[in-house]
Every structure is written in structure tokens, then in C-alpha cells.
Write a protein that holds these residues in place. Structure first.
Motif, PDB file in Angstrom:
ATOM      1  N   TYR A   1      -5.638  16.121  -1.582  1.00  0.00           N
ATOM      2  CA  TYR A   1      -5.312  16.454  -2.305  1.00  0.00           C
ATOM      3  C   TYR A   1      -4.236  15.103  -2.779  1.00  0.00           C
ATOM      4  N   ARG A   2      -4.367  14.497  -0.910  1.00  0.00           N
ATOM      5  CA  ARG A   2      -3.852  13.496  -0.680  1.00  0.00           C
ATOM      6  C   ARG A   2      -4.407  11.677  -1.085  1.00  0.00           C
ATOM      7  N   LYS A   3      -3.721  10.494  -1.752  1.00  0.00           N
ATOM      8  CA  LYS A   3      -4.399   9.391  -2.283  1.00  0.00           C
ATOM      9  C   LYS A   3      -3.631   8.807  -1.414  1.00  0.00           C
ATOM     10  N   VAL A   4      -4.177   7.443  -1.845  1.00  0.00           N
ATOM     11  CA  VAL A   4      -4.014   6.093  -1.636  1.00  0.00           C
ATOM     12  C   VAL A   4      -4.064   4.774  -2.129  1.00  0.00           C
ATOM     13  N   GLY A   5      -3.008   4.381  -1.913  1.00  0.00           N
ATOM     14  CA  GLY A   5      -2.607   3.554  -3.479  1.00  0.00           C
ATOM     15  C   GLY A   5      -2.772   1.624  -3.094  1.00  0.00           C
ATOM     16  N   VAL A   6      -3.647   0.824  -3.819  1.00  0.00           N
ATOM     17  CA  VAL A   6      -2.508  -0.747  -3.399  1.00  0.00           C
ATOM     18  C   VAL A   6      -1.971  -0.975  -4.433  1.00  0.00           C
ATOM     19  N   PHE A   7      -1.341  -1.937  -4.083  1.00  0.00           N
ATOM     20  CA  PHE A   7       0.353  -2.127  -6.056  1.00  0.00           C
ATOM     21  C   PHE A   7       0.076  -3.487  -5.768  1.00  0.00           C
ATOM     22  N   VAL A   8       0.858  -4.060  -6.882  1.00  0.00           N
ATOM     23  CA  VAL A   8       1.435  -5.525  -7.178  1.00  0.00           C
ATOM     24  C   VAL A   8       2.918  -5.637  -7.541  1.00  0.00           C
ATOM     25  N   GLY A   9       3.793  -5.637  -6.904  1.00  0.00           N
ATOM     26  CA  GLY A   9       4.869  -5.459  -8.328  1.00  0.00           C
ATOM     27  C   GLY A   9       5.708  -6.619  -8.371  1.00  0.00           C
TER      28      GLY A   9
ATOM     29  N   VAL B   1       0.820  -0.855   0.144  1.00  0.00           N
ATOM     30  CA  VAL B   1      -0.250   0.090  -0.402  1.00  0.00           C
ATOM     31  C   VAL B   1       0.593   1.390   0.119  1.00  0.00           C
ATOM     32  N   ASP B   2       0.415   1.944  -0.961  1.00  0.00           N
ATOM     33  CA  ASP B   2       1.307   3.655  -0.748  1.00  0.00           C
ATOM     34  C   ASP B   2       0.638   4.473  -0.481  1.00  0.00           C
ATOM     35  N   PHE B   3       0.892   5.395   0.749  1.00  0.00           N
ATOM     36  CA  PHE B   3       0.533   6.861   0.928  1.00  0.00           C
ATOM     37  C   PHE B   3       0.890   8.098  -0.013  1.00  0.00           C
ATOM     38  N   PHE B   4      -0.042   9.209  -0.063  1.00  0.00           N
ATOM     39  CA  PHE B   4       0.896   9.984  -1.319  1.00  0.00           C
ATOM     40  C   PHE B   4       0.351  11.192  -0.658  1.00  0.00           C
ATOM     41  N   TRP B   5       1.555  12.083  -0.610  1.00  0.00           N
ATOM     42  CA  TRP B   5       1.322  13.430  -0.260  1.00  0.00           C
ATOM     43  C   TRP B   5       1.818  14.398  -1.646  1.00  0.00           C
ATOM     44  N   PRO B   6       0.853  14.471  -2.247  1.00  0.00           N
ATOM     45  CA  PRO B   6       1.830  15.599  -3.783  1.00  0.00           C
ATOM     46  C   PRO B   6       1.423  16.719  -3.143  1.00  0.00           C
ATOM     47  N   LYS B   7       1.964  17.555  -3.013  1.00  0.00           N
ATOM     48  CA  LYS B   7       2.092  19.206  -2.492  1.00  0.00           C
ATOM     49  C   LYS B   7       1.482  19.884  -3.675  1.00  0.00           C
ATOM     50  N   TYR B   8       2.275  20.018  -4.768  1.00  0.00           N
ATOM     51  CA  TYR B   8       1.680  19.734  -6.111  1.00  0.00           C
ATOM     52  C   TYR B   8       0.387  20.041  -6.739  1.00  0.00           C
ATOM     53  N   LEU B   9      -0.378  19.336  -6.170  1.00  0.00           N
ATOM     54  CA  LEU B   9      -1.538  18.891  -6.467  1.00  0.00           C
ATOM     55  C   LEU B   9      -2.300  19.648  -5.072  1.00  0.00           C
TER      56      LEU B   9
ATOM     57  N   SER C   1      -7.150  13.304 -11.099  1.00  0.00           N
ATOM     58  CA  SER C   1      -6.252  14.200 -12.332  1.00  0.00           C
ATOM     59  C   SER C   1      -5.857  13.622 -12.757  1.00  0.00           C
ATOM     60  N   THR C   2      -5.467  12.266 -12.971  1.00  0.00           N
ATOM     61  CA  THR C   2      -4.955  11.658 -13.266  1.00  0.00           C
ATOM     62  C   THR C   2      -5.353   9.902 -13.856  1.00  0.00           C
ATOM     63  N   GLY C   3      -6.344   9.874 -13.466  1.00  0.00           N
ATOM     64  CA  GLY C   3      -6.502   8.529 -13.717  1.00  0.00           C
ATOM     65  C   GLY C   3      -6.693   7.995 -12.238  1.00  0.00           C
ATOM     66  N   SER C   4      -7.198   6.731 -12.801  1.00  0.00           N
ATOM     67  CA  SER C   4      -7.404   5.562 -11.032  1.00  0.00           C
ATOM     68  C   SER C   4      -6.175   4.395 -11.576  1.00  0.00           C
TER      69      SER C   4
END
Length: 365
Positions: free
Chosen positions: A291-299, A261-269, A323-326
């Protein structure tokens, strides 16, 4: 400067290696000619010709002295210099310096190369003198290239030939707008020369493990940071932060599967949301939208000695402002300072659109 020092060290090794063993180092030069791939309509006006250039590389062979070398069929490593005339007045010319690996297939006749480095553009975007260049917002930018060649080494007096296809990517990772980037797909051909042919140097045979290689599930914490701008040209730079928690299961010496899982703080957004709420009132954007986001990923992680190549694909599960797609992707490299501590860098993208160049520090427990 670091790449130039590495190049000097590699050349010194090649010169002294001539008295030690056959074929320890070789140099190759490729001429390429191709097309800029139109991955967006916004760069159509920039494609005015067929890019051409050269890639010159110094390579050091491996012979199985370390276990990872034989596991990967004795790859080469080295440095590359790249020059590309984009055949577009607005795009200018590119100069690049890379570190690379060569991986061999089909009895070492087919070679796949991946290179990562830094490029310099001679004519980036300028609102007064070059407002048409929406591809490069800065002169300095990260760059990646891939090359697939059929090659023959040492056909006559150390000289050989190679030919194949190349893919060259230039993007500043949204560190400065605009940044639509370019991708060059080209055919290439060239010559190579092998040093130190007087003595025979044998490859050390690979010994299969008597016991299957296994590791328990490992838990990783990675802090990522960077700097980028929003899509408003001439805007300020803002810090970017991300925190990743993920588990990995290494099922072989080469590969590990990841889930996290990712937690994002993109201040530009955060600033872009405020801009949209004022500049485009008809869109009814709330300036207080999170503006914050949370994502789940496989890698997947591909281990090469202390280096590894990491690829991830994720989906946002929390994204109040879309703003960018899911879907998002991440491609990067890691270096293990110890069994538990690693650092690295990578590019986070949304398909063809780069969002940020991330720099990472983390632990693997």
C-alpha cells in the motif's frame, strides 16, 4: 476558540487605534450570489439552486514598520466570518471562521484576499436521514476562500464600497467519508468602513536592498501526519504518515524553489486493498499488494514574515496499487518557530479529490 480570541484582540486593537492613527483598521461586509461548480458528476443531484450569503471581515492595515510589510505592498491581515445558504436541502448551510490576508495591486484599488479557516455544516451525510449528501461526511471541516475585489476606501465619512468575485472551497480532507466537497464561484458586492480617520498615518517607503538577497541551498526534513478514511462509507479511521526530504533554493526575500521526494504510509489504503480483494473478486486484487507509495515533487514557497505559503506538485514513482492517479498536489501553510524549526498544515489532493489534511513538523538546515 482560538479564532474567537484573535477576533476579540483584533477588535480591541481597532478601538484603541482610533486615538493613534488614521485608517489603522477597517471592517467590510460582502453579499455574494453564485453557483456550485460541478467538479464531479456525483454531486449533480445536490445542485438545486444558487448559493448566497455574506462575508464579514475585520482588517488591520500595515504601514511598513516591518520589512516584509513594504515588500508585499503593505497588506492587511484579519479575521472573517462567512455564512452561506447552499440552496440545497441536502447540503444545508455553512458557517465559517477564517484568518486572512489582503494583498493590493493597481494603486491599492485591486485587492486579492486569501482566507483559511474552519467551517460548520448544518446537514452532513447520514445514512438514514441525509443519504443524498455525498459532499460533506462531517459537520466540521477545513475551508478556504479567495476574493478578488475592486475597492474604494473612505469615500464618505469613512464609508467605502467594493465589488468582485469569490471562490469558496469546503472539504473535510477525507477525514470522514463521503467527501466529494463543494466549490462555490460567486459575484460579490458590499460596503466597508474605516476607523480612526482623524490623523494621518503615512506608509513607510520601501528601501531596495543594496545587495541582492541570496541564501545557499537549504535541506529540509518534514514529518507529516493525519487521519482519514477510504471511500467505503461507514469505515474506520486510519492514521496517515508521510516523510519528506527536499532541498530549497531561496532566490529572493519572497520566494524559494523546492525539489524533493515523499515517502507515504496511507494505512487506509492497506485496508481498502483487502476490501477490494474480497468485495470485487473479478478485479483480481492481491490482498498482499504493498500500500505504500513514493513520489518526487517540485514546489514553491512564498515567504510572508514568519508565515509561508507552500505549493507542490508531484508524481508517484512507486505505486503498486493504483487508486488515485499518478499525479498529486499539496497546498499548505507553514510557520517558522525559529530559523530552522517549522510547523504547518496542508491539503494533499489528486486534482479535485482531497486525500488527507496533513499536519507537519520539520527542520530546515
Amino acid at each position: 476558540m482560538r479564532y474567537f480570541l484573535y477576533l476579540l484582540l483584533l477588535l480591541t486593537q481597532c478601538i484603541f487605534a482610533q486615538q493613534e492613527s488614521e485608517g489603522k483598521c477597517f471592517v467590510d461586509a460582502n453579499y455574494f450570489y453564485g453557483n456550485v461548480v460541478q467538479h464531479r458528476k456525483s454531486i449533480q443531484h445536490l445542485i438545486t439552486g444558487h448559493p448566497e450569503g455574506v462575508i464579514i471581515s475585520f482588517n488591520r492595515k500595515t504601514f511598513g514598520e516591518k520589512q516584509w510589510e513594504s515588500a508585499y505592498n503593505y497588506p492587511d491581515y484579519g479575521v472573517s466570518f462567512h455564512y452561506e445558504d447552499m440552496k440545497s436541502k441536502a447540503l444545508g448551510e455553512m458557517y465559517g471562521l477564517y484568518g486572512h490576508y489582503n494583498f493590493y495591486f493597481l494603486k491599492r484599488n485591486l485587492v486579492f484576499r486569501i482566507g483559511q479557516g474552519v467551517a460548520y455544516n448544518t446537514n452532513p451525510y447520514d445514512k438514514e436521514t441525509n443519504f443524498r449528501n455525498y459532499a460533506y461526511g462531517s459537520s466540521i471541516m477545513p475551508t478556504t476562500y479567495f476574493m478578488l475585489n475592486y475597492n474604494k476606501l473612505d469615500l464618505w465619512q469613512g464609508f467605502g464600497i467594493q465589488a468582485g468575485v469569490s471562490f469558496i472551497h469546503h472539504s473535510n480532507g477525507s477525514m470522514k467519508s463521503p467527501n466529494t466537497s463543494t466549490n462555490t464561484l460567486a459575484i460579490n458586492a458590499g460596503l466597508n468602513y474605516t476607523f480612526s480617520r482623524a490623523k494621518n498615518h503615512m506608509y513607510i517607503p520601501r528601501h531596495q536592498d543594496s545587495i541582492a538577497y541570496k541564501e545557499p541551498v537549504r535541506y529540509n526534513i518534514a514529518f507529516r501526519g493525519g487521519v482519514n478514511e477510504n471511500d467505503v462509507i461507514g469505515g474506520e479511521k486510519y492514521p496517515y504518515y508521510a516523510l519528506s526530504f527536499y532541498a530549497d533554493k531561496r532566490w529572493s526575500r519572497k520566494s524559494a524553489f523546492q525539489l524533493g521526494v515523499d515517502f507515504f504510509w496511507p494505512k487506509y489504503l492497506e485496508e481498502y486493498i483487502k476490501f477490494k480483494s474480497v468485495a470485487f473478486p473479478e478485479e483480481n486484487v492481491d490482498p498482499n499488494t504493498d500500500y505504500r507509495k513514493v513520489g518526487v515533487f517540485v514546489g514553491h514557497e512564498l515567504f510572508i514574515n514568519k508565515l509561508s505559503l507552500e505549493t507542490q506538485a508531484g508524481i508517484y514513482v512507486y505505486e503498486p496499487f493504483k487508486s488515485t492517479g499518478s499525479l498529486y498536489q499539496r497546498v499548505g501553510m507553514k510557520y517558522y518557530f525559529s530559523k530552522k524549526i517549522f510547523g504547518g498544515f496542508g491539503l494533499k489532493t489528486h486534482m479535485a479529490k482531497a486525500e488527507v489534511l496533513e499536519f507537519t513538523m520539520g527542520v530546515r538546515l
